[in-house]
Design an enzyme around this catalytic site. Structure first.
Site, mmCIF file in Angstrom:
data_model
loop_
_atom_site.group_PDB
_atom_site.id
_atom_site.type_symbol
_atom_site.label_atom_id
_atom_site.label_comp_id
_atom_site.label_asym_id
_atom_site.label_seq_id
_atom_site.Cartn_x
_atom_site.Cartn_y
_atom_site.Cartn_z
ATOM 1 N N CYS A 49 0.828 -1.213 0.000
ATOM 2 C CA CYS A 49 0.000 0.000 0.000
ATOM 3 C C CYS A 49 0.863 1.264 0.000
ATOM 4 C CB CYS A 49 -0.944 -0.010 1.185
ATOM 5 S SG CYS A 49 -0.115 -0.285 2.736
ATOM 6 N N GLN A 121 5.924 -5.778 8.819
ATOM 7 C CA GLN A 121 5.141 -6.422 7.763
ATOM 8 C C GLN A 121 5.849 -6.344 6.417
ATOM 9 O OE1 GLN A 121 1.251 -4.736 7.530
ATOM 10 N NE2 GLN A 121 0.377 -6.607 6.680
#
Lengths: 434, 274
Positions: A49, A121
């Site tokens: 993202c 992440q």
């Protein structure tokens, strides 16, 4: 090193641009196959993202490998895969070569380049991206080795620095605080009052840490039942939730509405009943649900949104202060990686150069050998070999000394030599990897 | 051997200083080199200290328990050794600075004032006395460690209550862990002190014909035993926990410190042998 890294991230482009070039797994596979047939011998695409980046090894030092050309090729692929209408703004993209490209990947892997510093992440996203590239045959020995180094850097950063330490979200900060009071969350019970989003997220994190049991209460019982259905636990009546205070260790309150649902008096009485066993109350309500004066009650730890934000801010600040230490690790590993490249490319180039000249000499001698007498043939071989050796002496020494220069400059020299003498693509990487 | 004892006597405070320094550096700056170095330094210091105790015992033909300054060295060693065991057992390495600083203080005091006594009173050559002093010193060390954990508990407690999330919050283990470590140390200390009192009473009747049981040291020790006994009973029976029990732990240690030092220096009684 023919390595390049190019792409956009949260620092160079706004969300609307980033989402235009975000690639799903299917799109990534398609883009990789297109790029592989183009300028790259190896490539991988990382799309999250916050970033879409390509890491590639260029085929050679052709005109296409100049930044504008590579960029054009990449945007053409992106436009084709994403069926984009309108041009992409080149100012949103960055273009890094050789060591800078490797350094960039290392930094990304550590989380030092992430929007939330120390984000763990991103490493799994990179792993997944390289796994995808491998499954589409877009990876080669060079990028595999680069990836291994990136994992190693990330591991070192995580163990040797505090870049990933501390909660960086309000909901997780609440769990971190509870962990500073109780040794084992698994033996504890929690009560979730209300069905607010942050409260539910906090309860989810508590489950992630293995909370012993969760009680959920809400004015509208069906909402509490929904939460219990998704997370687990037991629904308890809102009217009698104060009784639960005697038995639970953590309370998360996110009720909307005026007035306090727990006064200092209620809390004090409950603490007496529970023999002053420590109780953590996380008040996520707006306006606040618990009377702030309750904080003075012994062994009661009351935190509101501001306290939690304070934890988050301090943790972020601490992570930020770790960046120089992470950068030092990145540089150390970059040196290791450069040494690997160096060992890979200079000696094979010298060997290739000598083989190339020897081949020409042998061919020419073979062509004309019959014109010479038996005695002269031996002399011809000797003299021609000496000429070749003398001709190659200085270039060989210069190439060997070249390891003192910067990696990027060295790679350019090696590539120029290979191009000038038509030595072709390096095969050394494959043999080294084997 | 005499030279080795003298060298170690001077060197030991510096060993402790270096160890405490590396623990402090690791705690304050979270410096990875200091993190690796500190445990190794502690091991070296403990080995050096053990050699010193053995050499002293052999050289002067009695265990170093006959003067307050010899005892201080034993206390320093037992604090450092107990901490080392705790660190090894729990894996919690961030509290070392606070505990080992006590060992540094005791060893520095000992090294500065210790006297080399070859001749000691015959009464001090008893095995029972050796056992009595050893268990008393180990108990005292356990109380010292418990008091440090109690202090750390209170520091973290007040930081958590006030919403201060600085270095104390970041580096210390959680409250429950600190409390359980302090409790374990207190129970161990209480057991050892009880043993020391029991052995002491047996030894007393054998060593002296006329002994006053109102000796200041005896009264002081009994008072210390009482404070810990009441505290542990309160914890076990009425479930007293958290801040109050930690305060009691600190009060207990201060009482035992008073008993060990002030009474020895300023009161006369059969416990003064030097």
């Amino acid at each position: 090193m023919n390595l390049i890294a190019s792409g956009i991230n949260h620092r160079t482009a706004p969300l609307e641009v980033r989402e235009r070039v975000w690639l799903s797994d299917t799109e990534t596979r398609k883009a990789l196959s297109l790029l592989k047939t183009g300028p790259f011998s190896e490539c991988a695409l990382v799309s999250t993202c916050n970033r879409t980046e390509i890491y590639g090894v260029l085929n050679d030092l052709s005109a296409e490998s100049e930044p504008p050309d590579v960029w054009k090729r990449m945007t053409a692929v992106l436009t084709q895969v994403k069926a984009l209408t309108g041009d992409l703004d080149p100012t949103h993209f960055y273009f890094l070569r050789s060591c800078h490209a490797a350094q960039h990947l290392f930094k990304v892997a550590t989380g030092a380049d992430s929007m939330i510093i120390g984000d763990i992440q991103v490493l799994s996203q990179i792993k997944e991206a390289f796994r995808l590239a491998d499954s589409t045959d877009a990876l080669g020995p060079f990028l595999r080795r680069l990836m291994q180094s990136a994992y190693h850097v990330a591991k070192r950063a995580r163990t040797e620095t505090m870049i990933t330490e501390g909660a960086v979200s309000v909901s997780y900060a609440a769990v971190e605080l509870a962990g500073k009071i109780f040794a084992d969350i698994a033996t504890r019970k929690a009560l979730l009052i209300g069905a607010g989003e942050t409260g539910e997220l906090t309860a989810k994190h508590l489950f992630g840490r293995g909370i012993g049991h969760l009680f959920v209460t809400n004015r509208t019982r069906s909402k509490a039942e929904q939460i219990v259905a998704s997370l687990g636990g037991t629904v308890t009546e809102f009217e009698s939730f104060q009784n639960q205070l005697d038995h639970v260790d953590i309370v998360i309150s996110s009720v909307t509405g005026p007035g306090y649902i727990l006064s200092k008096y209620n809390v004090s009485r409950s603490m007496k009943r529970r023999s002053h066993r420590p109780l953590v109350i996380i008040d996520l309500g707006m306006p606040r649900n618990i009377e702030p004066q309750s904080r003075s009650v012994e062994n009661l730890f009351l935190y509101d949104i501001d306290s939690l934000q304070n934890v988050v801010d301090q943790n972020l600040q601490r992570r930020k202060s770790e960046i120089p230490r992470v950068n030092a690790i990145v540089l150390e590993e970059l040196r290791e990686f450069s040494a690997w490249i160096k060992s890979l490319q200079i000696l094979p180039t010298i060997n290739d150069l000598r083989t190339h000249f020897e081949q020409i000499r042998a061919e020419e001698v073979a062509k004309h050998i019959n014109r010479f007498t038996e005695h002269d043939r031996e002399l011809l071989n000797l003299v021609s070999k000496r000429i070749i050796n003398k001709l190659l002496h200085t270039p060989s020494v210069e190439l060997r000394n070249n390891h003192r220069t910067g990696a990027s400059e060295r790679m350019q020299t090696v590539q120029v030599v290979r191009q000038l003498f038509g030595l072709g693509k390096l095969k050394g990487t494959e043999s080294e990897e084997k | 051997m005499s030279i080795a004892v003298n060298v170690l006597n001077v060197a030991l405070p510096f060993f402790y200083l270096a160890t405490v320094g590396s623990y402090a550096h690791a705690f304050l700056a979270d410096y990875s080199f200091a993190k690796k170095l500190k445990t190794a330094l502690l091991a070296v210091t403990l080995v050096g200290h053990l050699i010193y105790i053995v050499l002293r015992t052999v050289l002067f033909a009695h265990p170093p328990i006959t003067t307050i300054f010899e005892i201080m060295s034993i206390v320093a060693f037992s604090i450092a050794a107990s901490y080392s065991l705790v660190e090894h057992r729990t894996g919690i390495k961030n509290t070392g600075f606070f505990i080992l600083v006590l060992a540094l203080v005791f060893q520095s005091g000992s090294s500065a004032f210790i006297q080399d006594l070859s001749e000691v009173q015959p009464v001090l050559r008893s095995n029972l006395l050796g056992l009595h002093v050893t268990s008393a010193m180990l108990g005292f060390s356990a109380f010292a460690i418990a008091a440090v954990y109690g202090t750390l508990y209170l520091m973290l407690y007040h930081n958590l209550k006030a919403g201060r999330f600085g270095i104390i919050y970041q580096r210390l283990p959680n409250l429950e862990k600190l409390e359980s470590m302090a409790t374990f140390a207190n129970i161990s200390g209480f057991g050892l002190l009880s043993l020391a009192i029991g052995i002491g009473l047996i030894w007393l009747s054998r060593a002296f014909d006329n002994v006053s049981y109102f000796d200041p040291k005896l009264i002081g020790t009994f008072f210390v035993w009482l404070v810990y006994g009441v505290g542990l009973t309160a914890k076990g029976v009425i479930g007293l926990q958290g801040r109050k029990i930690m305060i009691l732990s600190i009060v207990g240690f201060l009482t035992s410190f008073f008993s060990l030092t002030i009474i020895n220096f300023y009161f006369t009684g059969f416990h003064r042998f030097f």
